[in-house]
Design an enzyme around this catalytic site. Structure first.
Site, PDB file in Angstrom:
ATOM      1  CE  LYS A   1      -3.486  -2.742  -0.456  1.00  0.00           C
ATOM      2  NZ  LYS A   1      -3.678  -3.601   0.359  1.00  0.00           N
TER       3      LYS A   1
HETATM    4  C1  PLP Z   1      -4.901  -4.697   0.628  1.00  0.00           C
HETATM    5  C2  PLP Z   1      -6.416  -4.805   0.681  1.00  0.00           C
HETATM    6  C3  PLP Z   1      -7.215  -5.159   1.750  1.00  0.00           C
HETATM    7  C4  PLP Z   1      -6.812  -5.783   2.889  1.00  0.00           C
HETATM    8  O1  PLP Z   1      -5.897  -5.136   3.443  1.00  0.00           O
HETATM    9  P1  PLP Z   1      -4.898  -6.065   4.434  1.00  0.00           P
HETATM   10  O2  PLP Z   1      -4.015  -5.052   5.060  1.00  0.00           O
HETATM   11  O3  PLP Z   1      -3.916  -6.783   3.444  1.00  0.00           O
HETATM   12  O4  PLP Z   1      -5.779  -6.921   5.472  1.00  0.00           O
HETATM   13  C5  PLP Z   1      -8.688  -4.886   1.434  1.00  0.00           C
HETATM   14  N1  PLP Z   1      -9.076  -4.473   0.494  1.00  0.00           N
HETATM   15  C6  PLP Z   1      -8.152  -4.142  -0.583  1.00  0.00           C
HETATM   16  C7  PLP Z   1      -8.862  -3.639  -1.842  1.00  0.00           C
HETATM   17  C8  PLP Z   1      -7.012  -4.301  -0.687  1.00  0.00           C
HETATM   18  O5  PLP Z   1      -5.943  -4.080  -1.781  1.00  0.00           O
END
Ligand code: PLP
Length: 372
Positions: free
Chosen positions: A181
Site C-alpha cells: 500500500k
Molecule cells: C490490501 C487490501 C485489503 C486488505 O488489507 P490487509 O491490510 O492486507 O488486510 C482490502 N481491500 C483491498 C482493496 C486491498 O487492496
C-alpha cells in the site's frame, strides 16, 4: 527484474523500531497513540482514527460496528480484493456484487442502484488503485435508502476527492498499511469513523470487548477480537506517514510518464487519470486475443525483458466460495473483462524514470510486432 510493487523503507524505520524494542513496551501503547494522532492530523477532518492490525480487520471492525449481520446485504464491487467481500461474510451478512466501470474499475451509482434490495444495509465503494469512487452519487443513494457507507480505502491513503483527503469525511473509512500500500506498517490498518457510537464499538471490537471506567476498572460488555496494532508497527507508520505526500507525488510523475510514453495501440487500454489519484497501482488492460496471444505468454515475454507484472484482480464473484453462493460467469461483464485482461505495471516511489522507460520499451517491442 522490476517488481510491480516494492515497499519504501529506510534506516529511520529500523532506528525507530530498535527504540521501541529497547523501550520495554512493544505492544499497543504510546507509539500507537502517536500514530493515530498523526493520521488524524494528516487527514485533517472530524473523524476519529482507530488503528488496527490489518486492512481486513479495519473492514471487519467497521462492518461489525454498524450492527450489520445475518439477513442483511452489503453491496460490494466484484472488481476488488477478496477481503472486501470476505469481511461482509464475517459479519454473517451477504455480499451482493455489483459491476464496475470498465475504465475506472470503480463502483458506480448505477451499479449500486441495480444491486439494491429491501435487505441492503450498506455499500462498500473501493477506491481502486487510489482513484476515488464517485462518492457524491453514492452518498446521495445512501441517504435516500438509509445505507451505511463503508469505504474500502485500502489503496487510497494519500488520495483525494474533490480537494479533500479520502478519510477526512464520510461514514466509515478503512485503510490498509500492508506492504503493497502507499504507506506500510508491515501489516496494519485503520478505521476512520465519524460518530462516537461507532468509535466506542470499534474500540471494544479491536481489543476483547474491554472497556475501562474512570478509575481504570475493566469490564467486558460485548464480544471483541484481537485486532490492535502494536507499537513496533506504529513506529514504522510514523516514519512512513511523514513521507506519504512526497511518495504520492513521485507515483504521479511515474503515472504521467507511462500515460505520455506508453505506445498508442488499439489493444492497449491505459487507466484514466483523475485529480486526487494516488496511483497505488498502474493497471492496464490488454486485448490479448486481438494480439494473437494469451496473458501468460505475454507476461512471460515481459519477464524476459525484466518486467514483472501483477494481476489485480480476478472478479470476486467467480471465486469458488462466491460461486457456491450463486456467482456465475456473465453476472458482471466489466469485472470479468478486467479480470481476464488486466496487468499491473511496476509502480513504486523508488522506481526510476529509466526503469519506467524500460517498461515502456518492453510494451513497444511486444506491441510493434502486431500491426495496429
Ligand atoms: C490490501 C487490501 C485489503 C486488505 O488489507 P490487509 O491490510 O492486507 O488486510 C482490502 N481491500 C483491498 C482493496 C486491498 O487492496
Amino acid at each position: 527484474m522490476l517488481p510491480f510493487t516494492r515497499p519504501t523503507l529506510g534506516p529511520l524505520e529500523a532506528e525507530r523500531v530498535s527504540e521501541v524494542l529497547a523501550s520495554g513496551w512493544i505492544a499497543s501503547g504510546p507509539k500507537l497513540a502517536a500514530f493515530e494522532s498523526a493520521l488524524a492530523d494528516y487527514l485533517n477532518g472530524d473523524g476519529k482514527v482507530l488503528a488496527v492490525s490489518s486492512g481486513t480487520a479495519a473492514l471487519e471492525a467497521a462492518l461489525l460496528a454498524t450492527g450489520i449481520g445475518p439477513g442483511d446485504e452489503v453491496i460490494v464491487p466484484s472488481m476488488t480484493f477478496a477481503a472486501s467481500a470476505n469481511a461482509v461474510l464475517r459479519t454473517g451478512a451477504t455480499p451482493v456484487f455489483s459491476d464496475v466501470d470498465l475504465a475506472t474499475r470503480n463502483l458506480t451509482a448505477a451499479g449500486v442502484q441495480a444491486a439494491l434490495s429491501d435487505r441492503t444495509r450498506a455499500v462498500m465503494p473501493v477506491h481502486f488503485a487510489g482513484l476515488a469512487a464517485d462518492l457524491e452519487d453514492i452518498w446521495a443513494l445512501a441517504r435516500q435508502h438509509r445505507l451505511r457507507v463503508v469505504e474500502d480505502a485500502a489503496h487510497a491513503i494519500g488520495s483525494g476527492y474533490q480537494g479533500y483527503p479520502i478519510g477526512s469525511c464520510g461514514d466509515l473509512v478503512c485503510f490498509s498499511f500492508q506492504a503493497n500500500k502507499n504507506i506500510t506498517t508491515i501489516e496494519g490498518g485503520a478505521v476512520v469513523c465519524f460518530s462516537d457510537q461507532d468509535a466506542e464499538q470499534i474500540e471494544k471490537l479491536r481489543f476483547h470487548g474491554i472497556s475501562k471506567d474512570a478509575e481504570g476498572n475493566v469490564d467486558v460488555s460485548m464480544w471483541g477480537g484481537k485486532m490492535n496494532l502494536p507499537d513496533v508497527s506504529a513506529a514504522i507508520g510514523l516514519v512512513q506517514l511523514a513521507q506519504l505526500d512526497a511518495w504520492v507525488a513521485r507515483r504521479r510523475e511515474l503515472a504521467e510518464l507511462y500515460l505520455a510514453e506508453m505506445p498508442v495501440h488499439p489493444a492497449l487500454h491505459l487507466p484514466p487519470d483523475g485529480t486526487g489519484h494516488s496511483w497505488n497501482m498502474f493497471n492496464v488492460r490488454v486485448d490479448f486475443a486481438a494480439l494473437g496471444t494469451d496473458r501468460s505468454a505475454f507476461r512471460a515475454q515481459l519477464r524476459e525483458q525484466g518486467v514483472d507484472t501483477g494481476l489485480h484482480y480476478p472478479p470476486v464473484h467467480l471465486f469458488e466460495l462466491y460461486r457456491g453462493l450463486g456467482g456465475k460467469p456473465g453476472d458482471h461483464p466489466n469485472a470479468e473483462q478486467i479480470g481476464t485482461q488486466t496487468l499491473t505495471l511496476p509502480m513504486y516511489p523508488t522506481l526510476s524514470d529509466a526503469e519506467a522507460r524500460s517498461v515502456v520499451h518492453a510494451f513497444d517491442s511486444l506491441l510493434s510486432a502486431v500491426a495496429a
